[in-house]
Scaffold this active site. Structure first.
Site, mmCIF file in Angstrom:
data_model
loop_
_atom_site.group_PDB
_atom_site.id
_atom_site.type_symbol
_atom_site.label_atom_id
_atom_site.label_comp_id
_atom_site.label_asym_id
_atom_site.label_seq_id
_atom_site.Cartn_x
_atom_site.Cartn_y
_atom_site.Cartn_z
ATOM 1 N N LYS A 222 0.738 -1.242 -0.093
ATOM 2 C CA LYS A 222 0.146 -0.048 -0.279
ATOM 3 C C LYS A 222 0.879 1.196 0.006
ATOM 4 C CE LYS A 222 -2.568 -3.222 1.961
ATOM 5 N NZ LYS A 222 -2.196 -4.572 2.380
ATOM 6 N N HIS A 396 -6.476 -4.571 11.432
ATOM 7 C CA HIS A 396 -5.907 -5.152 10.212
ATOM 8 C C HIS A 396 -4.383 -4.445 10.165
ATOM 9 C CE1 HIS A 396 -5.297 -4.670 5.828
ATOM 10 N NE2 HIS A 396 -5.559 -6.080 5.910
ATOM 11 N N LYS A 398 -0.588 -3.644 10.963
ATOM 12 C CA LYS A 398 0.369 -4.530 11.133
ATOM 13 C C LYS A 398 1.505 -3.599 11.769
ATOM 14 C CE LYS A 398 -1.644 -5.557 6.984
ATOM 15 N NZ LYS A 398 -2.397 -6.674 7.284
ATOM 16 N N ASP A 403 10.384 -1.660 23.404
ATOM 17 C CA ASP A 403 10.920 -0.796 24.239
ATOM 18 C C ASP A 403 10.722 0.651 24.270
ATOM 19 O OD1 ASP A 403 11.916 -3.143 25.366
ATOM 20 O OD2 ASP A 403 14.051 -3.099 24.845
#
Length: 478
Positions: A222, A396, A398, A403
Site C-alpha cells: 500500500k 488490520h 500490522k 522498548d
C-alpha cells in the site's frame, strides 16, 4: 489381461509422479522445512489433486517476461543507488545497527535521517489527508494498493485524481489483479482512464499465465507518492473502514504513516520498479526529485520484500527486533501464523523476561488462518506471552514496537504469505517519540481487547483443540 493391468499401470505412474514431486520439493533451494513438509503431506496423501495443487501453488514462479524485466532492474539498481544521499545517512545506536544492516541487505536501502512522520490511525482521516495532498500535486501522483473499492473512499480518491489530471498532473494507479478484481472491471476504472489516469493491474490472472506463473503471489503493498515529496504507506487499502465486501467483520482498523523527507525517494524507487514489472514502462526520470532532510526529522528505513528479492529479510528483521527487546515487545497482526524461527524468537523473548504481547482480531475474515493462529496459543501462553483478541472490528494494522525505541509498521502480516510470497512494504522507525505514539495506539487496541487466560485456554474442549492444531499443521501453506 490388459484390462486388469491398465489400472495398476495408471496407479503406478501416478505414484511415480508424486514421488518425483517429493524429490523436487526436497531439492528446492527456497522454502522452509515446515512448508516442504506440508507440501509433501499434501502430495502423498491427496492423489491427483495433490500434485495439481503443488504445480499451481507450491513454487514461486512469476512468469518469464517478469523475470526478464527484473533482471534488467537488477542491472540498473547499482546506478539508481548511487544517487547522492550522503547528507542524510542515519547515525543509529549500536544495538539498532544490525537490524538496519539486515534490512539494507534486501535492496540496498539504508536508514535515512531527516524524515517527518505523521501516524494516521483513522481510515477516513487518512483518505482526507491523501485527497488533500493529491489536490496539491503539481507533477505526478503514484498509487499502489492491494484493494481499491468503489465506495466513498475510492470515489473521493478517484475524483481527486481526475482533478489532478485536469491540471496536467500525471497520475498512475497500480492495483493488484486479485485484490482489486472488481475495480478493474468497474465503471470507476473506465471513468478514471477516460479522465487520463493510467491504471494497471499487478500480476494479472488468466489461464495462460497459470502455465508459467504462480497465481496466488500478490502485490500486497500500500503506497502513495505525491510529487516525489510526500508518501503514504501502511496497512490501509483504498477503502472505507466499513469494507463492503466483508462488512460483517467491519470496521477494518488500520494504521498508515504519512512521510516527508529522504525516504520518499526510496518509496518512489519501489513504485517505479513495480510499475516497470507490470506496465513495462520505465519512470527513472522521476527519481531526480530527492527530498532534502527535514529539520528535527527522524531516522527511517524502507524495507520492500518480494519473491524476487531476499524475501526472508522481513522475517529476520522481526526476529531481530524480538531479540532486541529487553522490556517489552508488542505486535499487532490480523494474521498470526509464524514460522518456526519466528515462533522460537517469540518464546525466547518471553522466557528471557521481556513482556511480549500479541494482539490479533477476535473475529478473522479467514476462518482457517484464525484456527491456525489459535493453534499457537497454548505454547505461547506456556512461555509467558500475553495474547489479546481485539473486539471492535477486524484489527488490520500490522505494527511492532520494541522498548519504546524502535517500531515497524507496514503491509506485512506475521505469516508465511507475507514473509515468503507477496510483495510487501514496511517502514522501520528508529525514534523514541514516534514509537511512543505508536505504542499509545497499540494500548488503545489492547484496551478494546479480551485477554486470553492461560488456565482457561488449557481446559479448551478437545474438538476445538483438534481443529486448531490440525489447522496449524498447514501453517506452512497459509
Amino acid at each position: 489381461m490388459l484390462n486388469y493391468e491398465l489400472p495398476s499401470l495408471v496407479v503406478s505412474f501416478e505414484l511415480l509422479i508424486r514421488l518425483a514431486i517429493v524429490v523436487r520439493i526436497l531439492l528446492r533451494r527456497q522454502g522452509t522445512p515446515s512448508s516442504r513438509l506440508s507440501w509433501i503431506v499434501v502430495v502423498l496423501l491427496v492423489p491427483i489433486a495433490g500434485p495439481v495443487l503443488y504445480f499451481m501453488f507450491g513454487e514461486v514462479r512469476l512468469g518469464r517476461g517478469r523475470v526478464r524485466r527484473h533482471k534488467r532492474l537488477r542491472r540498473w539498481q547499482t546506478e539508481l543507488l548511487e544517487a547522492p544521499h550522503a547528507d542524510n545517512a542515519a547515525e543509529l545506536p549500536v544495538d539498532h545497527r544490525p537490524i538496519a544492516k539486515l534490512a539494507e541487505s534486501v535492496g540496498g536501502t539504508p536508514a535515512r535521517h531527516g524524515n517527518a512522520l505523521t501516524l494516521l490511525s483513522d481510515s477516513a482521516r487518512m483518505i482526507d489527508a491523501l485527497v488533500a495532498d493529491i489536490d496539491a500535486a503539481e507533477q505526478h501522483c503514484h498509487l499502489t494498493t492491494y484493494i481499491y473499492l468503489d465506495d466513498s473512499s475510492g470515489q473521493a480518491v478517484a475524483e481527486a485524481l481526475e482533478r489532478a489530471t485536469s491540471r496536467g498532473v500525471i497520475c498512475r494507479v497500480l492495483v493488484d489483479a486479485v485484490g482489486s478484481k472488481h475495480f478493474l472491471g468497474s465503471a470507476l476504472r473506465t471513468q478514471l482512464e477516460a479522465a487520463g489516469v493510467q491504471v494497471r493491474a499487478a500480476l494479472p490472472v488468466n489461464p495462460l499465465r497459470a502455465l508459467f506463473a504462480r497465481l496466488d503471489v500478490r502485490n500486497h503493498r500500500k503506497l502513495a507518492i505525491i510529487d516525489g515529496r510526500v508518501a503514504y504507506t501502511g496497512s490501509q487499502n483504498i477503502a472505507d473502514a466499513a469494507f463492503a465486501p466483508k462488512a460483517s467483520y467491519a470496521p477494518w482498523v488500520d494504521a498508515t504513516i504519512r512521510v516527508r523527507g529522504p525516504v520518499v525517494w526510496d518509496l518512489q524507487r519501489l513504485f517505479i520498479e513495480d510499475w516497470y514489472l507490470d506496465a513495462n514502462e520505465w519512470l527513472g526520470e522521476v527519481l531526480s526529485v530527492q527530498p532534502a532532510p527535514r529539520p528535527d526529522g527522524v531516522d527511517v528505513q524502507v524495507i520492500g520484500t518480494g519473491p524476487m528479492s531476499y524475501n526472508y529479510a522481513m522475517r529476520q528483521v522481526q526476529q531481530a527486533a524480538l531479540h532486541l527487546g529487553r522490556e517489552e515487545v508488542v505486535i499487532t497482526s490480523p494474521y498470526l501464523v509464524p514460522d518456526e524461527g519466528t515462533a522460537a524468537a517469540i518464546h525466547a523473548a518471553a522466557r528471557c523476561g521481556t513482556r511480549v504481547c500479541l494482539v490479533v482480531p477476535a473475529r478473522n475474515d479467514s476462518k482457517l488462518v484464525a484456527a491456525a493462529s489459535r493453534g499457537f496459543y497454548s505454547d505461547f501462553l506456556d512461555s509467558g506471552v500475553h495474547i489479546r483478541e481485539y473486539l471492535n472490528g477486524l484489527l488490520h494494522a500490522k505494527t511492532l514496537s520494541v522498548d519504546g525505541r524502535l517500531s515497524i509498521l507496514g503491509s506485512a502480516n506475521l505469516d508465511r504469505r507475507s514473509f515468503e510470497l507477496n510483495f510487501e512494504l514496511s517502514l522501520i522507525v528508529y525514534d523514541e517519540d514516534f514509537t511512543r505514539e505508536l505504542r499509545a495506539l497499540q494500548a488503545r487496541y489492547m484496551a478494546a481487547s479480551s485477554t486470553i487466560i492461560a488456565t482457561q485456554w488449557q481446559t479448551l474442549a478437545w474438538p476445538k483443540r483438534l481443529y486448531f492444531n490440525a489447522a496449524g499443521l498447514f501453517g506452512g501453506l497459509l
